[in-house]
Design a protein around this motif. Structure first.
Motif, mmCIF file in Angstrom:
data_model
loop_
_atom_site.group_PDB
_atom_site.id
_atom_site.type_symbol
_atom_site.label_atom_id
_atom_site.label_comp_id
_atom_site.label_asym_id
_atom_site.label_seq_id
_atom_site.Cartn_x
_atom_site.Cartn_y
_atom_site.Cartn_z
ATOM 1 N N TYR B 530 0.938 -1.160 -0.070
ATOM 2 C CA TYR B 530 -0.050 -0.137 -0.028
ATOM 3 C C TYR B 530 0.893 1.123 0.142
ATOM 4 C CZ TYR B 530 1.018 -0.012 4.972
ATOM 5 O OH TYR B 530 1.636 0.136 6.108
ATOM 6 N N ILE B 543 -4.719 -6.172 0.389
ATOM 7 C CA ILE B 543 -4.832 -6.084 1.922
ATOM 8 C C ILE B 543 -6.364 -5.840 1.913
ATOM 9 C CG2 ILE B 543 -2.564 -5.122 2.372
ATOM 10 C CD1 ILE B 543 -3.724 -2.477 2.330
ATOM 11 N N CYS B 544 -7.152 -5.479 2.968
ATOM 12 C CA CYS B 544 -8.637 -5.557 3.256
ATOM 13 C C CYS B 544 -9.045 -4.394 2.242
ATOM 14 C CB CYS B 544 -8.879 -5.169 4.636
ATOM 15 S SG CYS B 544 -8.463 -6.554 5.598
ATOM 16 N N ILE B 545 -8.540 -3.321 2.114
ATOM 17 C CA ILE B 545 -9.373 -1.948 1.347
ATOM 18 C C ILE B 545 -9.252 -2.728 -0.077
ATOM 19 C CG2 ILE B 545 -6.987 -0.986 0.406
ATOM 20 C CD1 ILE B 545 -7.996 1.622 1.521
ATOM 21 N N SER B 550 -14.426 -7.438 2.315
ATOM 22 C CA SER B 550 -14.377 -6.586 3.469
ATOM 23 C C SER B 550 -15.623 -6.030 3.689
ATOM 24 C CB SER B 550 -13.083 -5.581 3.424
ATOM 25 O OG SER B 550 -12.045 -6.346 3.004
ATOM 26 N N ARG B 555 -12.854 -1.415 5.452
ATOM 27 C CA ARG B 555 -12.061 -0.541 4.475
ATOM 28 C C ARG B 555 -12.074 1.065 4.817
ATOM 29 N NH1 ARG B 555 -16.110 -0.815 0.382
ATOM 30 N NH2 ARG B 555 -17.260 -2.320 1.119
ATOM 31 N N GLN B 558 -9.178 0.894 7.519
ATOM 32 C CA GLN B 558 -7.796 0.814 6.868
ATOM 33 C C GLN B 558 -7.069 1.823 5.963
ATOM 34 O OE1 GLN B 558 -6.961 -2.590 4.005
ATOM 35 N NE2 GLN B 558 -5.736 -3.443 5.823
ATOM 36 N N SER B 664 -6.798 -6.221 10.372
ATOM 37 C CA SER B 664 -6.624 -4.975 9.312
ATOM 38 C C SER B 664 -5.732 -4.222 9.561
ATOM 39 C CB SER B 664 -8.030 -4.494 8.704
ATOM 40 O OG SER B 664 -8.116 -3.385 9.790
ATOM 41 N N LEU B 665 -5.292 -3.863 10.774
ATOM 42 C CA LEU B 665 -4.222 -2.928 11.053
ATOM 43 C C LEU B 665 -2.772 -3.845 10.925
ATOM 44 C CD1 LEU B 665 -2.983 -0.342 11.888
ATOM 45 C CD2 LEU B 665 -3.568 -1.121 14.150
ATOM 46 N N LEU B 668 -1.145 -4.264 8.063
ATOM 47 C CA LEU B 668 -0.568 -3.156 7.515
ATOM 48 C C LEU B 668 0.878 -3.016 8.007
ATOM 49 C CD1 LEU B 668 -3.074 -0.356 7.494
ATOM 50 C CD2 LEU B 668 -2.684 -1.476 5.704
#
Lengths: 221, 678
Positions: B530, B543-545, B550, B555, B558, B664-665, B668
């Motif tokens: 990201y 990733i989730c976004i 999701s 989203r 994130q 989700s964090l 990252l």
């Protein structure tokens, strides 16, 4: 003609495959076990100056993952087989689709190529079946590709040949007739083998001893 | 003499009906005579076979011609062109031909008759011609330079549950009618293109008033029928289905239809497939039209059946050749001043640049030819193959549209050009896969392997060129590279690659900061990153976004977390702030500050819910509200997973959503070490 039997990597099984020539039909519904057998046979039957031919007929989308190169290479190293010549003389012939196995041109090219072969493995009999729905008017019976498979053996002094059958049906009559031996495997907590046909032994069951490092993943999980 | 655009074509009996449209918008029909034909391969007794077949009651005439009988033939041989008296007898005559001794096989029996007409006359749809006619019969035509297409009269239709049809045309507003009235209205308002939503379904039961239902779709006499629902489904670059209502309003259909029409026109023109057909077949199938045209251009017969088989390969060869593209896995970390560069249509460009085609790979005419590295193969240097020939015009046209798009200032025009270039991209992205598709008559596994081999070499060479420019390649995957270094070196790098390798490398995006987190197993991960571009936009993968399943709460969180972490590029300093953000979301969920819709998760069921060996949330929710589409929107509640319509905000499973947000964090910052490179 070979003077030694077919080596499978499992001493108990080798006692039953100790025939100097002929087609062996191995039946088992467990693909992992059959894959292990194929990898072992490819390595253990390597003879310098001879080709090994694997007729690898399976769904095109599974082709990338169907050959476990890492395991084959590891097995070859453990068995003391010279790696480069082994890799260069073990050939894989893949059929693009089920139509290919009914194509005379395909078999002509395969037979042209198949000289000086010490072992041919057919993986698998089931892939030779054309589903009824897609059978055209010129569709050939199963005995056609099986006959070609047998022809490869015959043109190589009746070299060792192995036909893998993943179904739980009886062997196709033509294949059963051509086979010197038919062995059915059951995989559960261990591997049990049942002799269905053998020129020298009566029909019986025996248990295969599996060496620890060759345990199937499903047992390890 | 009339200047007009060819817009459609149909065959009936011994005639071809051609539809034209003048620049002023007038439509007219002309006829031409044309009979279907096929070829019989009989190299040893062509004259005899031609004579025998000419006696057949359904054969109009036979001619001995000289063609390349197969795609791999290096020399032409005699074949018999059999023209059949009617399309009804066509298949029977072809079957009868196979019974004649000496006939090895028949060719071109499965090509559509209209397509053969198009190829023989060397015409294409939506092209301008100078047309001469006499008494409604086409006498001649000459192609004219391209120009703007004339305006099309469009109409939209859908079917109500009552069985009545609601029709709107460009000349009159929506009105409810019977089928007969609707068809009369379409004709009266001179409809050129009819848009429907699911028309191939609701027209299926009609076969009157000029409606022709077929297994391939429903066609309407006198106009092009676009079933927007099917066209939308076939387009891999279409807007997601969630943006389209179940049965769109007629105005929406008209707008969407006009946009989709430009795509259909582009594809129809370049492939030779009829506009009605283009929207109803898979993009890959359009390759067949493209390459059949190239084969005919090269005097190669198009086979009915695929015959090419793969060569036996040693384990050594398979180990070296049978693999996909190169991947340079990124070391997990935070990076600054990074450029993302993509090759433009890499695999199609390789096919064209290296002339990879079944008949050019290991041709008999060249020795040594152009050697393919790492293999005992070579490619032909004397003739261009069918596959490169077919793809080249698509590549060039797409590049042309992309350049026009870059230069275009008006957003609406840009979007229109984008739709057209994406239509061509549909063909290009499928042409490589089609090389390995067993039902494609020109497929060849070795060609596919050669393409991937060249692709790997190209990426490796690109890395070397990047290093010569003082840039580090952080991440590379098949046809794209992420390079880091002084931004002023990015453009010269891409230009140098284009010059040395011969394929355009586009500078897609530049990042002020980009993060490559580790995978769940703490290793390097491809397709997971990201970053913030220099335009302050978030771009992310893996990733989730980016995941469609999701829920919005995740989203939303994130996206905010990404900005919190890297807006100033100081990820490690901002970790505390990101955790504080997480806590604020936890509190918000607890206090029910977010609408229920933010917690809904959408998943597709891939099998019967009872077939799952373990309990999965979406299957359990689906059991409570099954539907025909197999799509379930559900929410985690204190009573377990519930369909969204049955869920209540006060019964939310707060812990579950806390867990999703925490995950989700974590993804990252997973494995990102405090070593800032660059």
């Amino acid at each position: 003609m070979n003077t030694t039997g077919l080596k499978t990597g499992f001493p108990t099984l080798d006692a039953w495959t100790d025939l100097s020539s002929g087609i062996f039909t191995f039946q088992c519904t467990d693909a992992e076990w059959m894959g292990l057998l194929v990898d072992q046979m490819l390595v253990r039957n390597y003879v310098e100056g001879k080709k090994t031919l694997l007729l690898h007929f399976l769904d095109y989308h599974e082709r990338y993952w169907a050959l476990d190169f890492d395991f084959i290479i590891k097995t070859a190293k453990n068995a003391g087989v010279p790696l480069r010549p082994f890799m260069q003389n073990t050939y894989v012939q893949r059929a693009f689709s089920r139509d290919t196995v009914e194509n005379p041109e395909f078999w002509r090219r395969t037979l042209d190529f198949s000289h000086n072969v010490g072992l041919v493995i057919l993986d698998s009999v089931g892939e030779l079946y054309t589903p009824d729905k897609s059978k055209g008017p010129n569709s050939k019976p199963l005995s056609y590709p099986l006959g070609k498979f047998r022809q490869i053996c015959q043109q190589n002094d009746n070299c060792h040949a192995v036909a893998l059958d993943y179904s739980d049906w009886s062997a196709y009559p033509f294949l059963g007739e051509c086979s010197s031996a038919i062995i059915r495997f059951e995989v559960d907590l261990g591997v049990t083998a049942q002799i269905l046909k053998h020129p020298c032994k009566k029909q019986e069951n025996f248990e295969l001893q599996i060496v620890p490092q060759e345990r199937l993943n499903k047992w390890l999980a | 003499m009339t200047e007009a655009w060819l817009t459609n074509l149909s065959t009936r009996g011994r005639l071809v009906n051609l539809q034209f449209k003048t620049p002023t918008g007038q439509c007219f029909l002309l006829t031409d005579s044309f009979l279907p034909y096929f070829y019989a391969q009989c190299p040893d007794n062509a004259d005899q076979v031609a004579h025998i077949l000419s006696q057949h009651p359904d054969v109009e005439k036979t001619v001995v011609e000289s063609k390349y009988a197969t795609v791999q033939s290096s020399q032409k041989e005699f074949v018999v062109k059999v023209t059949v008296a009617s399309s009804k007898a066509f298949q029977k005559v072809a079957a009868d031909a196979l019974t004649i001794p000496g006939v090895k096989e028949t060719c071109e029996t499965s090509l559509p008759i209209y397509f053969k007409y198009i190829m023989d006359k060397r015409i294409s749809f939506f092209t301008r011609y100078d047309v001469k006619e006499k008494n409604g019969k086409l006498t001649s035509f000459e192609s004219l330079p391209d120009g703007d297409l004339p305006p099309f009269n469009t109409s939209a239709i859908y079917c109500r549950k009552s069985g009545k049809y609601v029709v709107a045309t460009s000349k009159s507003p929506a009105v409810e009618l019977t089928l007969a009235q609707a068809v009369w209205k379409l004709k009266n308002d001179q409809t050129d293109v009819l848009f429907s939503w699911d028309g191939d379904d609701f027209f299926q039961k009609e076969s009157a008033y000029g409606i022709f239902p077929t297994p391939n779709g429903c066609f309407v006499d006198g106009c092009i029928h676009l079933d927007l629902k099917i066209d939308h489904t076939r387009d891999i670059y279409a807007d997601p289905q969630e943006n389209v209502p179940n049965i769109p309003a007629l105005e929406f259909m008209m707008d969407l239809g006009r946009e989709r029409l430009s795509r259909v026109i582009e594809l129809s023109k370049i492939t030779g497939a009829k506009p009605d057909v283009v929207s109803r077949i898979a993009p890959g199938r359009l390759n067949t039209f493209l390459h059949a045209a190239a084969a005919k251009q090269n005097d190669i017969l198009v086979p009915d059946l695929k015959k090419m088989t793969e060569q036996p390969k040693s384990l050594q060869q398979l180990f070296e050749l049978d693999k996909g593209g190169t991947i340079y896995y990124p070391p997990p970390g935070v990076y600054h001043d990074v450029a993302k560069c993509d090759f433009s249509s890499m695999y199609p460009s390789i096919i064209v640049n290296y002339n990879l085609s079944p008949e050019t790979l290991n041709c008999e005419c060249c020795n040594p030819g152009q050697l393919v590295p790492q293999t005992p193969w070579h490619t032909c240097i004397r003739r261009t193959g069918v596959i490169p020939l077919g793809i080249l015009k698509v590549l060039l046209r797409r590049l042309e549209l992309k350049h026009l798009m870059k230069a275009e200032k008006d957003p609406a025009n840009r979007r229109a050009l984008d739709v057209r270039q994406k239509a061509l991209k549909n063909i290009l992205v499928t042409c490589f896969g089609y090389l390995g598709f067993n039902n494609f008559v020109f497929s060849n596994v070795e060609c596919k392997e050669a393409v991937m081999l060249y692709g790997r070499h190209i990426l490796e060479n690109t890395k070397l060129i990047a290093e010569k420019h003082g840039l580090d390649v952080i991440y590379g995957i098949v046809d794209s590279v992420f390079v880091q270094g002084p931004p002023e070196r990015f453009i010269p790098f891409t230009l140098d690659v284009k010059e040395q390798i011969g394929i355009e490398l586009d500078l897609d995006d530049t990042f002020s900061t980009i993060v490559f987190p580790a995978s769940a197993r703490e290793g390097r991960a491809a397709n997971r990153y990201y970053g913030l571009t220099t335009k302050d936009e978030i771009e992310a993968r893996g990733i989730c976004i980016r995941r469609s399943d999701s829920p919005k709460i995740v989203r939303q969180f994130q996206e905010e977390a990404i900005r919190t972490l890297i807006t100033d590029g100081q990820l490690f300093k901002n970790k505390t702030a990101a955790f504080q953000l997480l806590q604020s979301y936890f509190k918000g969920i607890q206090e029910r500050r977010y609408p229920l819709g933010w917690f809904a998760i959408t998943r597709n069921l891939r099998k019967n819910p009872s077939a799952y060996k373990v309990k999965v949330a979406h299957a359990e929710a689906f059991k409570l509200a099954p539907n025909a589409d197999g799509i379930v929107d559900f929410v985690f509640s204190v009573h377990g997973p519930l369909p969204y319509k049955m869920a209540r905000l006060d019964q939310l499973d707060v812990k579950q959503y806390h867990h999703l947000l925490s995950k989700s964090l974590a993804e990252l910052i997973q494995g990102v070490q405090p070593l800032i490179l660059g």
